[in-house]
Design a protein around this motif. Structure first.
Motif, PDB file in Angstrom:
ATOM      1  N   LEU A  33       0.843  -1.192   0.000  1.00  0.00           N
ATOM      2  CA  LEU A  33       0.000   0.000   0.000  1.00  0.00           C
ATOM      3  C   LEU A  33       0.875   1.237   0.000  1.00  0.00           C
ATOM      4  N   SER A  34       0.587   2.139  -0.913  1.00  0.00           N
ATOM      5  CA  SER A  34       1.303   3.408  -1.000  1.00  0.00           C
ATOM      6  C   SER A  34       0.482   4.338  -1.888  1.00  0.00           C
ATOM      7  N   LYS A  35       0.928   5.554  -2.009  1.00  0.00           N
ATOM      8  CA  LYS A  35       0.267   6.507  -2.913  1.00  0.00           C
ATOM      9  C   LYS A  35       0.306   5.971  -4.348  1.00  0.00           C
ATOM     10  N   LYS A  36       1.382   5.191  -4.658  1.00  0.00           N
ATOM     11  CA  LYS A  36       1.511   4.620  -6.002  1.00  0.00           C
ATOM     12  C   LYS A  36       0.395   3.635  -6.299  1.00  0.00           C
ATOM     13  N   THR A  37       0.059   2.792  -5.316  1.00  0.00           N
ATOM     14  CA  THR A  37      -0.936   1.750  -5.563  1.00  0.00           C
ATOM     15  C   THR A  37      -2.369   2.228  -5.322  1.00  0.00           C
ATOM     16  N   ILE A  38      -2.560   3.027  -4.266  1.00  0.00           N
ATOM     17  CA  ILE A  38      -3.896   3.576  -3.972  1.00  0.00           C
ATOM     18  C   ILE A  38      -3.716   5.047  -3.600  1.00  0.00           C
ATOM     19  N   PRO A  39      -3.953   5.950  -4.533  1.00  0.00           N
ATOM     20  CA  PRO A  39      -3.696   7.376  -4.285  1.00  0.00           C
ATOM     21  C   PRO A  39      -4.396   7.950  -3.050  1.00  0.00           C
ATOM     22  N   ASP A  40      -5.525   7.385  -2.611  1.00  0.00           N
ATOM     23  CA  ASP A  40      -6.233   7.888  -1.431  1.00  0.00           C
ATOM     24  C   ASP A  40      -5.569   7.465  -0.117  1.00  0.00           C
ATOM     25  N   SER A  41      -4.587   6.570  -0.165  1.00  0.00           N
ATOM     26  CA  SER A  41      -3.964   6.036   1.046  1.00  0.00           C
ATOM     27  C   SER A  41      -3.153   7.102   1.776  1.00  0.00           C
ATOM     28  N   ASN A  42      -3.190   7.056   3.102  1.00  0.00           N
ATOM     29  CA  ASN A  42      -2.334   7.950   3.881  1.00  0.00           C
ATOM     30  C   ASN A  42      -1.349   7.160   4.740  1.00  0.00           C
ATOM     31  N   ILE A  43      -1.110   5.887   4.384  1.00  0.00           N
ATOM     32  CA  ILE A  43      -0.077   5.078   5.033  1.00  0.00           C
ATOM     33  C   ILE A  43       0.692   4.288   3.977  1.00  0.00           C
ATOM     34  N   HIS A  44       1.865   3.853   4.366  1.00  0.00           N
ATOM     35  CA  HIS A  44       2.702   3.006   3.515  1.00  0.00           C
ATOM     36  C   HIS A  44       2.787   1.643   4.197  1.00  0.00           C
ATOM     37  N   ALA A  45       2.577   0.564   3.448  1.00  0.00           N
ATOM     38  CA  ALA A  45       2.652  -0.786   4.022  1.00  0.00           C
ATOM     39  C   ALA A  45       3.475  -1.684   3.107  1.00  0.00           C
ATOM     40  N   ALA A  46       4.389  -2.444   3.719  1.00  0.00           N
ATOM     41  CA  ALA A  46       5.186  -3.418   2.983  1.00  0.00           C
ATOM     42  C   ALA A  46       5.289  -4.686   3.821  1.00  0.00           C
ATOM     43  N   VAL A  47       5.379  -5.821   3.147  1.00  0.00           N
ATOM     44  CA  VAL A  47       5.536  -7.108   3.815  1.00  0.00           C
ATOM     45  C   VAL A  47       6.814  -7.756   3.293  1.00  0.00           C
ATOM     46  N   HIS A  48       7.654  -8.205   4.231  1.00  0.00           N
ATOM     47  CA  HIS A  48       8.862  -8.927   3.872  1.00  0.00           C
ATOM     48  C   HIS A  48       8.615 -10.395   4.189  1.00  0.00           C
ATOM     49  N   ILE A  49       8.783 -11.239   3.187  1.00  0.00           N
ATOM     50  CA  ILE A  49       8.630 -12.673   3.362  1.00  0.00           C
ATOM     51  C   ILE A  49      10.030 -13.238   3.597  1.00  0.00           C
ATOM     52  N   VAL A  50      10.250 -13.765   4.793  1.00  0.00           N
ATOM     53  CA  VAL A  50      11.589 -14.145   5.248  1.00  0.00           C
ATOM     54  C   VAL A  50      11.686 -15.659   5.374  1.00  0.00           C
ATOM     55  N   LEU A  63      21.263   2.493   9.879  1.00  0.00           N
ATOM     56  CA  LEU A  63      20.486   3.417  10.707  1.00  0.00           C
ATOM     57  C   LEU A  63      19.879   4.545   9.872  1.00  0.00           C
ATOM     58  N   HIS A  64      18.603   4.788  10.138  1.00  0.00           N
ATOM     59  CA  HIS A  64      17.887   5.857   9.458  1.00  0.00           C
ATOM     60  C   HIS A  64      16.706   6.284  10.321  1.00  0.00           C
ATOM     61  N   LYS A  65      16.037   7.330   9.906  1.00  0.00           N
ATOM     62  CA  LYS A  65      14.856   7.803  10.633  1.00  0.00           C
ATOM     63  C   LYS A  65      13.830   8.300   9.633  1.00  0.00           C
ATOM     64  N   HIS A  66      12.601   8.439  10.109  1.00  0.00           N
ATOM     65  CA  HIS A  66      11.506   8.948   9.285  1.00  0.00           C
ATOM     66  C   HIS A  66      10.874  10.142   9.997  1.00  0.00           C
ATOM     67  N   ASN A  67      10.175  10.954   9.224  1.00  0.00           N
ATOM     68  CA  ASN A  67       9.433  12.076   9.808  1.00  0.00           C
ATOM     69  C   ASN A  67       7.998  11.662  10.124  1.00  0.00           C
ATOM     70  N   ALA A  68       7.801  10.356  10.298  1.00  0.00           N
ATOM     71  CA  ALA A  68       6.477   9.802  10.642  1.00  0.00           C
ATOM     72  C   ALA A  68       6.691   8.566  11.514  1.00  0.00           C
ATOM     73  N   ASP A  69       5.692   8.235  12.321  1.00  0.00           N
ATOM     74  CA  ASP A  69       5.761   7.021  13.141  1.00  0.00           C
ATOM     75  C   ASP A  69       5.775   5.788  12.247  1.00  0.00           C
ATOM     76  N   GLU A  70       6.419   4.731  12.755  1.00  0.00           N
ATOM     77  CA  GLU A  70       6.487   3.456  12.035  1.00  0.00           C
ATOM     78  C   GLU A  70       6.109   2.341  12.990  1.00  0.00           C
ATOM     79  N   VAL A  71       5.472   1.306  12.455  1.00  0.00           N
ATOM     80  CA  VAL A  71       5.150   0.109  13.216  1.00  0.00           C
ATOM     81  C   VAL A  71       5.721  -1.084  12.455  1.00  0.00           C
TER      82      VAL A  71
END
Length: 132
Positions: A33-50, A63-71
């Motif tokens: 889920l992202s603006k690319k896949t659903i323009p109305d979305s206000n979150i980014h979602a990715a799944v890593h299959i490990v 190490l990095h940081k974002h200007n938004a909360d992450e879960v």
């Protein structure tokens, strides 16, 4: 009519090395889920299959940081998926099932240590930025 069909989308295969502050790793990443896949979305979602049960895997996240909360959500059958999570200057070994909340601005990284399962990443903004 199907007025809500636009809110259903397939995951897009994406190399982990395309994600800022990540290197290539033997992990399948699906951008769900992202603006690319659903323009109305206000979150980014990715799944890593490990699946690194019997493999040695090198560290791939820096190490990095974002200007938004992450879960981050770590899931597997049993307690078989293990990640090393760094938040600021503290490092934790985290076994599934687990949830990690990363407040905006906190330096962090995540690297799989062993096991198989799913690592879900949710960034709670459609306009997030990543920096070091």
């Amino acid at each position: 009519m199907q007025k809500y069909k636009k809110y259903i989308t397939k995951g897009i295969n994406e190399s982990l090395s395309n994600v800022p502050f990540h290197k290539k790793a033997p992990i399948k990443r699906l951008s769900m889920l992202s603006k690319k896949t659903i323009p109305d979305s206000n979150i980014h979602a990715a799944v890593h299959i490990v699946d690194v049960k019997n493999k040695k895997i090198s560290k791939y996240s820096t190490l990095h940081k974002h200007n938004a909360d992450e879960v981050n959500i770590i899931l597997s059958q049993g307690k078989k998926l293990v990640y090393e999570i760094q938040l600021g200057d503290e490092t934790y070994k985290v076994r599934s099932p687990a949830t990690i909340f990363i407040p905006k601005g906190v330096m962090h990284k995540a690297d799989v240590l062993s096991g198989s399962g799913f690592f879900v990443c949710l960034i709670l903004s459609d306009k997030y930025k990543t920096s070091s």
